[in-house]
Design an enzyme around this catalytic site. Structure first.
Site, PDB file in Angstrom:
ATOM      1  N   GLU A 112       0.826  -1.213   0.000  1.00  0.00           N
ATOM      2  CA  GLU A 112       0.000   0.000   0.000  1.00  0.00           C
ATOM      3  C   GLU A 112       0.858   1.260   0.000  1.00  0.00           C
ATOM      4  O   GLU A 112       0.446   2.293  -0.552  1.00  0.00           O
ATOM      5  CB  GLU A 112      -0.929  -0.006   1.216  1.00  0.00           C
ATOM      6  CG  GLU A 112      -1.864  -1.201   1.292  1.00  0.00           C
ATOM      7  CD  GLU A 112      -2.742  -1.339   0.056  1.00  0.00           C
ATOM      8  OE1 GLU A 112      -3.080  -0.297  -0.565  1.00  0.00           O
ATOM      9  OE2 GLU A 112      -3.100  -2.477  -0.304  1.00  0.00           O
ATOM     10  N   CYS A 475     -33.798  61.427  90.024  1.00  0.00           N
ATOM     11  CA  CYS A 475     -33.594  60.268  90.899  1.00  0.00           C
ATOM     12  C   CYS A 475     -32.153  59.792  90.874  1.00  0.00           C
ATOM     13  O   CYS A 475     -31.572  59.462  91.917  1.00  0.00           O
ATOM     14  CB  CYS A 475     -34.535  59.142  90.488  1.00  0.00           C
ATOM     15  SG  CYS A 475     -36.258  59.452  90.894  1.00  0.00           S
TER      16      CYS A 475
END
Length: 489
Positions: A112, A475
């Site tokens: 191939e 007071c």
């Protein structure tokens, strides 16, 4: 002397033999040597490709791709050309080569790579043609490596092994050689018009192909996969689609919608102000008005607000009398706050804004605005009011107007304190007595502190609430003087 000569010749011969063995050992092994089956039975495909590219193809295949193919069973390898830039792909059949000797893999790869080299160098673009150019490179590599690269492979047994789906025609072609009507394939693809020979078969035979063979348990596996794949899909679809027989739960919208630009003054359904409460308030004020005659034309315009909508009612302004001191004592002034968000309730009760006389509801001077908070006034006892209210007063009748446009109420306005915030202001009218109105304002502002008694936390004596701070100072100073005197003694 003859003995020395014979010894020298013998040593030279042994030396030559050692040199020959050493040279033979240094020679590289062939690519298809049998020893590679033991040294590297499963070589790396990419490594082989790079080695062969540099060794036999002069590095021309750098743009070529090589990979395994799992589905390819008809041929051992294939070279696909892609584009005009020298791109191509080499695929090798994994099913055919995975059990073959290493020699077959090397020869198939080189085969191939020759096709790819011819394509890259523009010598031959026909991958099916094994012409002179292909054979030239094939013989060159065979002579260098000792391989046996051929034009076609001989893996017929492996190819037939993977052809497990068989069809046979019931027409006349089943008696014709060489195929006798058989079609064998590795995939389950029935012969059809997609095959190139189908038209000729229809003309010459006209029969139909019937499947006669397939792998064991193939149909059962396919049905099982189909069932497993469909059941979750159906379950997911039915999950989203409600059943027709089942009653769907309808959840109404519980939010609060607004329309942009809406200027409607209609009262909303959620209003808590009722005409019943207004009538009771009118009765209470009318009683005080009958006891103390005041100018009848003087009226108070009350605007009930909630969520941006308003409701107006005109009430006769009451006069201040001694019998009305209990009602006025529940009002005590507070310093106005810049942050109006503080005047919010918890139960979403409405607010009442009051303007005096014929002055419009929005014509209030910003410099004269103040807030007065009130406690709960019970309508049953005629001394407490249940609705929250805010009175919008004005001291200057001819002053500049401060407009308050309708704004979309915020969500926090739903929560309003139980106590009501009232703004009120006495306006001088043409028929009113200024002295009388002044005393009325003074009495109303001081009545709350004069009527309530509280216990001193120091001496436990009852003292008026308005004088508690002064009394506490006295007071505490007295206690400190006593302590100092005791310490000095």
């Amino acid at each position: 002397m003859d003995d020395d000569l014979m010894l020298a010749l013998r040593l030279q011969e042994e030396w030559n033999l050692q040199e020959a063995e050493r040279d033979h050992a240094q020679e590289s092994l062939s690519l298809v040597d049998a020893s590679w089956e033991l040294v590297d039975p499963t070589p790396d495909l990419q490594a082989l490709f790079v080695q062969f590219n540099d060794q036999f193809f002069w590095g021309q295949l750098e743009a070529v791709e090589v990979k395994w193919s799992v589905r390819m069973t008809l041929c051992a390898g294939i070279c696909s050309y892609e584009g005009k830039g020298g791109m191509c792909s080499i695929r090798l059949s994994e099913p055919l080569l995975k059990l073959r000797p290493r020699k077959d893999l090397v020869e198939t790869l080189l085969h191939e790579m020759i096709h790819a080299y011819l394509f890259v160098t523009n010598n031959d673009k026909d991958r099916e043609g094994h012409g002179p150019e292909f054979c030239k490179h094939m013989h060159r590599i065979n002579s260098l490596t000792g391989a046996n690269i051929t034009v076609y492979h001989t893996f017929h047994d492996e190819v037939d092994e993977y052809r497990r789906h068989w069809w046979r025609c019931n027409g006349p072609c089943q008696h014709r050689p060489p195929y006798y009507g058989y079609v064998k394939r590795a995939t389950n693809r029935e012969p059809s018009a997609h095959d190139y020979w189908w038209a000729e078969h229809q003309k010459t035979c006209g029969g139909t192909y019937i499947k006669i063979k397939e792998p064991e348990n193939y149909s059962k596996k396919g049905k099982g996969k189909a069932k497993l794949g469909k059941e979750p899909v159906l379950a997911a679809e039915n999950k989203d689609k409600p059943n027709r027989g089942e009653a769907q739960l309808v959840i109404p919208f519980s939010g609060k919608g607004y329309v942009l630009g809406e200027t409607s003054n209609l009262p909303s359904p959620g209003k808590l102000i009722t005409s019943h409460a207004i009538n009771k308030t009118q009765d209470l004020l009318n009683q005080n008005h009958s006891a103390n005659a005041v100018r009848p034309n003087s009226k108070i315009k009350v605007k009930f607000e909630q969520n941006g909508s308003s409701k107006n009612s005109h009430l006769v302004s009451p006069a201040v009398s001694n019998s009305h001191q209990n009602v006025l004592s529940n009002y005590f002034p507070r310093v106005s706050f810049a942050n109006q968000k503080a005047f919010r309730g918890v139960n979403g009760s409405p607010r009442i804004s009051v303007t005096v006389g014929n002055i419009p509801k929005n014509s209030v001077s910003s410099s004269s605005q103040r807030r007065v908070s009130s406690s709960k006034i019970s309508l049953r006892n005629s001394s407490k009011v249940t609705e929250s209210a805010s009175v919008m007063p004005s001291q200057d009748v001819s002053g500049s107007e401060d407009t308050f446009p309708n704004k979309r109420p915020r969500l926090e306005d739903k929560t309003v304190f139980d106590n009501f915030f009232i703004k009120k202001e006495q306006i001088k009218s043409s028929g009113n007595d200024p002295k009388y109105s002044t005393t009325t304002a003074q009495n109303s502002s001081s009545s709350s502190s004069q009527s309530k008694m509280v216990n001193c936390p120091v001496c436990q004596n009852e003292v008026l609430e308005s004088q508690i701070n002064e009394h506490l100072d006295w007071c505490l100073e007295g206690d400190s003087i006593k302590v100092k005197s005791e310490e000095s003694l």
